[in-house]
Design an enzyme around this catalytic site. Structure first.
Site, PDB file in Angstrom:
ATOM      1  N   GLY A  80      -8.639  -5.370 -14.277  1.00 17.69           N
ATOM      2  CA  GLY A  80      -9.696  -4.370 -14.290  1.00 17.69           C
ATOM      3  C   GLY A  80     -10.553  -4.389 -13.045  1.00 17.69           C
ATOM      4  O   GLY A  80     -10.100  -4.715 -11.944  1.00 17.69           O
ATOM      5  N   LYS A  94       0.724  -8.431  -2.003  1.00 20.13           N
ATOM      6  CA  LYS A  94       1.401  -7.187  -1.650  1.00 20.13           C
ATOM      7  C   LYS A  94       1.901  -7.249  -0.209  1.00 20.13           C
ATOM      8  O   LYS A  94       3.008  -6.794   0.104  1.00 20.13           O
ATOM      9  CB  LYS A  94       0.422  -6.014  -1.829  1.00 20.13           C
ATOM     10  CG  LYS A  94       1.075  -4.639  -1.838  1.00 20.13           C
ATOM     11  CD  LYS A  94       1.885  -4.426  -3.108  1.00 20.13           C
ATOM     12  CE  LYS A  94       2.468  -3.028  -3.187  1.00 20.13           C
ATOM     13  NZ  LYS A  94       1.519  -2.031  -3.679  1.00 20.13           N
ATOM     14  N   ASN A 318       7.744  -1.912  -9.087  1.00 16.41           N
ATOM     15  CA  ASN A 318       7.382  -1.160  -7.885  1.00 16.41           C
ATOM     16  C   ASN A 318       7.990  -1.726  -6.612  1.00 16.41           C
ATOM     17  O   ASN A 318       8.106  -1.013  -5.615  1.00 16.41           O
ATOM     18  CB  ASN A 318       5.859  -1.099  -7.734  1.00 16.41           C
ATOM     19  CG  ASN A 318       5.230  -0.104  -8.685  1.00 16.41           C
ATOM     20  OD1 ASN A 318       5.836   0.296  -9.678  1.00 16.41           O
ATOM     21  ND2 ASN A 318       4.014   0.310  -8.392  1.00 16.41           N
TER      22      ASN A 318
END
Length: 761
Positions: A80, A94, A318
């Site tokens: 969140g 990432k 992804n």
């Protein structure tokens, strides 16, 4: 997969250099001249050229291979709104994925700003640094406006991966699921549970592929988005329909596809049973899906099911998309990532799942070969073909749709450059390790009291690669461990010379003497042999008490190769066995054979080495382009070794025309295709880059592989990899490093998985 504990996660991120990424110079910097070129005064020249033409930044700087991963931490997956700085570990992660899968460099940028306008202006201000912008973990509905504005106002690719990444990957899965189910995308009824950024992006992309808007029902946490509801946001209002249906249970009846991007356990077996025949259920909530795999499978036999989890079939991940989408976009200097590029990525991913899966990926599934169908509608994240397949499709779409500022004409050369850019060895190590972790095997380390063996066994256990067994004196092993601060908790130790092991030694001796009775080995002799660590360890594998053996840091190769032949034996189709090293260079991976076993191979042995190596290289998802090396070229010397090689080449050209092989040739002609083609235009390798080197003798092979490593020309090495024995017995080099042994452990485990699969087929 081993459970990730809080302690392990924190240690991973903190140990050594904190974080997960670093900046490494890409140009020489060891001399004063280097520094003068890198900075003052030499740096002025590219600055002045870029001032005249800003596009030259792609030629003189890292801009063309640099992506910004930018977030304000307002919607971090599963966590969140935790804020910008708390989201930094995710952004670094990432960046790591970008690098290892597509070779793209990343700066992660955490912006402490929740006001959309200020956030947009911040990103715009820093955008000249980058070739692309990856927006990450920004909450809806602000993310829609942020991405829309940045795409309109910047001339580089911008993509909010939380929206479009899942859309692109799940669309590929949907296309294939519909193929399996035999359904027309224009006629299916779709229910979407979740109305956030990702759900809306998925739905819009599905519509681009042909799903009719009138056949879509979208739900949020309060139920169906209907025109009867008030206070719907603009993005939700776009999918509101005139209906009396209120709940998800109402909406799902008579539908063909369920897409879940919501929360755990909101979908029941009863709801799934209300769907049409061959229902397609994508339960993509993380970490726990809308319905568990077990519940989904129990609901009905005709279901086609996908989740976001790696421990079940059909993972919508992804990482199948964003590294390769940005790779293709950067390589043509695209001004944006448009709909055509997204559609091309989805189609490329979908088509790849229908192709024959490389054995190295199949190994993870043990008995059954992975093939297109209900449990394989989307490629696996570690599929090595994704880089060239998806990146090429995206680059072509960018050029065709008019957003590319650079045109590629030679696509074969482009794909070769992609492979070279990443190199292969590191990816291979990563892939082998991941596959080994999918089914850890019992690995016997025969030299259990060697410090490197011990450390490698411990690391392999902690990483979930294998279940290690250390052979040797337990007292000595524990003393060495204590002296070096090594925790042996959970590691099995077997003292094969201890009297407590006499029963097992007797059992092994009886089996060996029975097997070799007509070769002069009596029981008493066999019993004495069992006091030797290599005999004992290999008999553990032969009898099924272990799955693989690693040895060699103490032993001479002639000793353990003789033992391996006696205890394990050769595969029935071979009369010899061999060993191969894989070394990583700046030009990519090279497969070298035979680096350990055969000292002076004649024509017959050379032929078997080539066959073994050919199969091994293909097992690692690479088409072998083979050169048989010598000090002479194509018959220039007609005696001894060169003649054996020449005769072996004649054999393969006559009997195995499918083998891409030629020789005999000197190393420079093997490595330089232009030189080779100019000097010997008749060669059968024309225009191809050699990746597999067959050496004329053991000395040249072993020296060459070690020379590459010691000079720093090669990066990580894997091997020696045993080829031709019936069971997984692998030999290290003398005094191999801990990392070398860990890499070989992964190979041994994957080999054991493959052997089990073959025995069950």
């Amino acid at each position: 997969m081993p459970k990730v504990t809080k302690e392990a996660a924190l240690k991973y991120h903190k140990a050594g250099r904190p974080g997960k990424i670093e900046v490494i110079p890409s140009k020489p910097h060891s001399t004063q001249t280097d520094l003068s070129l890198a900075y003052s005064p030499g740096v002025a020249e590219p600055c002045l050229e870029i001032e005249k033409d800003p596009q030259l930044a792609y030629d003189y700087t890292t801009k063309g291979n640099l992506v910004a991963v930018i977030s304000n931490g307002t919607a971090v997956l599963g966590l969140g709104n935790i804020g910008a700085i708390a989201g930094k570990p995710v952004m670094e992660g990432k960046g790591l994925l970008f690098k290892i899968f597509s070779g793209i460099d990343v700066f992660d940028i955490e912006v402490d700003e929740t006001d959309p306008e200020k956030f947009i202006q911040t990103v715009k201000a820093i955008s000249p640094t980058f070739g692309g912008i990856n927006l990450e973990d920004i909450k809806a509905p602000e993310c829609f406006e942020i991405e829309k504005r940045l795409k309109e106002e910047l001339d580089i690719p911008v993509m909010h991966d939380d929206q479009h990444g899942t859309a692109i990957i799940s669309a590929a899965a949907l296309l294939n699921a519909l193929d399996v189910a035999g359904k027309d995308i224009a006629k299916i009824k779709l229910v979407v549970n979740g109305a956030g950024a990702s759900a809306i992006a998925c739905t819009k992309l599905y519509m681009k592929f042909g799903v009719k808007k009138e056949n879509i029902i979208m739900c949020d946490s309060k139920g169906v988005l209907s025109t009867k509801r008030t206070n719907l946001s603009e993005s939700k209002l776009n999918f509101a329909i005139d209906t009396d249906k209120v709940t998800l249970e109402d909406a799902i009846e008579g539908t063909d596809v369920f897409l879940g991007l919501s929360s755990a356990d909101v979908l029941t077996k009863e709801m799934v049973r209300k769907m049409n025949d061959n229902p397609i259920v994508f339960a993509l909530a993380n970490p726990n899906p809308e319905i568990s795999y077990e519940e989904a499978m129990a609901s009905r036999p005709d279901i086609i099911f996908a989740t976001g989890r790696s421990d079940y079939p059909n993972q919508v991940n992804n990482v199948l998309g964003f590294p390769y989408i940005f790779r293709g976009a950067l390589d043509v200097r695209a001004t944006s990532i448009n709909e055509e590029m997204k559609l091309a990525a989805s189609r490329a991913i979908a088509d790849l799942a229908k192709e024959i899966v490389p054995d190295v990926i199949n190994t993870a599934y043990e008995i059954n070969k992975l093939s297109f169908g209900r449990e394989y509608i989307i490629p696996k994240p570690l599929d090595p073909r994704l880089l060239t397949t998806v990146s090429t499709a995206v680059a072509k779409a960018a050029i065709k749709s008019g957003v590319a500022r650079k045109t590629i004409t030679d696509w074969n050369e482009y794909e070769s450059r992609l492979d070279e850019m990443l190199g292969y060895s590191n990816k291979l190590v990563h892939r082998l390790t991941t596959l080994a972790k999918s089914k850890p095997k019992r690995v016997v380390y025969c030299e259990g009291n060697h410090i490197n063996m011990m450390k490698a066994a411990i690391v392999s256990q902690k990483e979930g690669i294998c279940q290690p067994i250390l052979l040797g004196s337990e007292d000595r092993i524990r003393n060495i461990a204590r002296e070096n601060g090594i925790d042996l908790n959970g590691v099995q130790i077997i003292d094969h010379r201890n009297i407590s092991e006499d029963k097992r030694r007797s059992h092994y001796a009886k089996l060996l003497s029975d097997k070799k009775a007509r070769e002069g080995i009596r029981y008493q002799e066999a019993f004495e042999k069992m006091s030797d660590r290599n005999y004992f360890g290999m008999m553990m594998v032969e009898t099924g008490d272990a799955d693989a053996v690693i040895t060699g840091v103490y032993s001479h190769y002639r000793e353990f190769s003789k033992t391996a032949l006696e205890v394990i034996g050769l595969k029935p189709q071979y009369k010899h066995f061999a060993a191969m090293h894989i070394v990583q260079t700046k030009k990519g991976p090279y497969f070298l054979a035979d680096t350990l076993i055969n000292r002076w191979p004649d024509e017959e042995v050379l032929i078997e080495i080539v066959k073994l190596t050919h199969d091994a290289v293909r097992y690692f998802s690479t088409e072998p382009v083979m050169a048989m090396l010598s000090f002479s070229n194509y018959g220039a010397d007609v005696d001894g070794g060169p003649k054996s090689i020449s005769d072996a080449i004649k054999y393969f050209h006559a009997n195995h025309p499918d083998f891409i092989i030629d020789g005999e040739m000197q190393l420079n002609f093997a490595m330089n295709k232009e030189l080779r083609d100019r000097a010997f235009p008749f060669n059968t390798l024309k225009g191809r880059d050699v990746n597999t080197l067959i050496f004329p003798n053991l000395s040249s092979a072993n020296i060459s592989s070690k020379l590459l490593m010691e000079l720093g020309i090669a990066g990580e090495s894997i091997g020696p990899i045993q080829m031709g024995l019936r069971k997984p017995v692998h030999f290290t080099d003398i005094e191999s490093s801990v990392r070398d042994i860990i890499n070989l452990t992964a190979v041994a485990v994957v080999d054991a998985i493959a052997c089990n699969r073959e025995s069950n087929d």
